[in-house]
Design an enzyme around this catalytic site. Sequence first.
Site, mmCIF file in Angstrom:
data_model
loop_
_atom_site.group_PDB
_atom_site.id
_atom_site.type_symbol
_atom_site.label_atom_id
_atom_site.label_comp_id
_atom_site.label_asym_id
_atom_site.label_seq_id
_atom_site.Cartn_x
_atom_site.Cartn_y
_atom_site.Cartn_z
ATOM 1 C CG HIS A 180 53.928 0.530 34.905
ATOM 2 N ND1 HIS A 180 55.204 1.019 35.101
ATOM 3 C CD2 HIS A 180 54.074 -0.780 34.570
ATOM 4 C CE1 HIS A 180 56.082 0.045 34.903
ATOM 5 N NE2 HIS A 180 55.422 -1.055 34.584
ATOM 6 C CE LYS A 186 54.399 -1.070 38.544
ATOM 7 N NZ LYS A 186 54.146 -2.476 38.948
#
Length: 254
Positions: free
Chosen positions: A147, A151
């Site tokens: 990600h 995040k």
Amino acid sequence: MKIGVYGASGRIGKLLLEELKGGYKGLALSSVFVRQKCETDFSSFSHAPLVTNDLKAFVRACECVIDFSLPKGVDNLLEALLECPKILVSGTTGLEKETLEKMQQLALKAPLLHAHNMSIGIMMLNQLAFLTSLKLKDADIEIIETHHNLKKDIPSGTALSLYETCAKARGYDEKNALITHREGLRSKESIGIAALRGGDVAGKHTIGFYLEGEYIELSHTATNRSIFAKGALEVALWLKDKAAKKYEINEMFG
């Protein structure tokens, strides 16, 4: 159906507003909850929504709440929904046990669905992961998730849901089979999750099934975050007219 967006200033929240601008498959944006001033210009929307920091007014103005916020925000939202039950679609991850218990209480009054990932592709990946875990009983299972560098939660909620799917298929002890930091030899009844963070990656999840002499990898890559917004809207449509219950996202496929 009238939709209320909770968490409108976040990445997915903004995409939800964009999808609802012209009315998505008959859905209309009726209310937007904001803690401070909202940057979105609603003059181009087919219907002007109620934009408010009054949580009770926000809930009253809609038939379904779509939530992509923060754990504490969900807790506050559920308090309001328990007083005035409405359909709930929640994609917020990292919820505390107490918040999940409130969600179960709401499920006695209204249909709701809470999922770590709203994309259709991830729904299918979960089903394939269950089947493959069941059939390839001797394969070692490892999950890799990637990600963007902003995040916060590690591992991702989606990776954890994939882990739970595989662990259930194998009959593993879900509390003890998860490995996020490994030293030494791999234990047989374990499933590892490796998390990578970098750049602006929307999300990539790969499940590997490793055998002697061969392996299979099932992978899903999100190339555009709009899939999460569209997926949540599809869930809202699916929940319409459903009985009060906490539904699982795999149920959408029958």
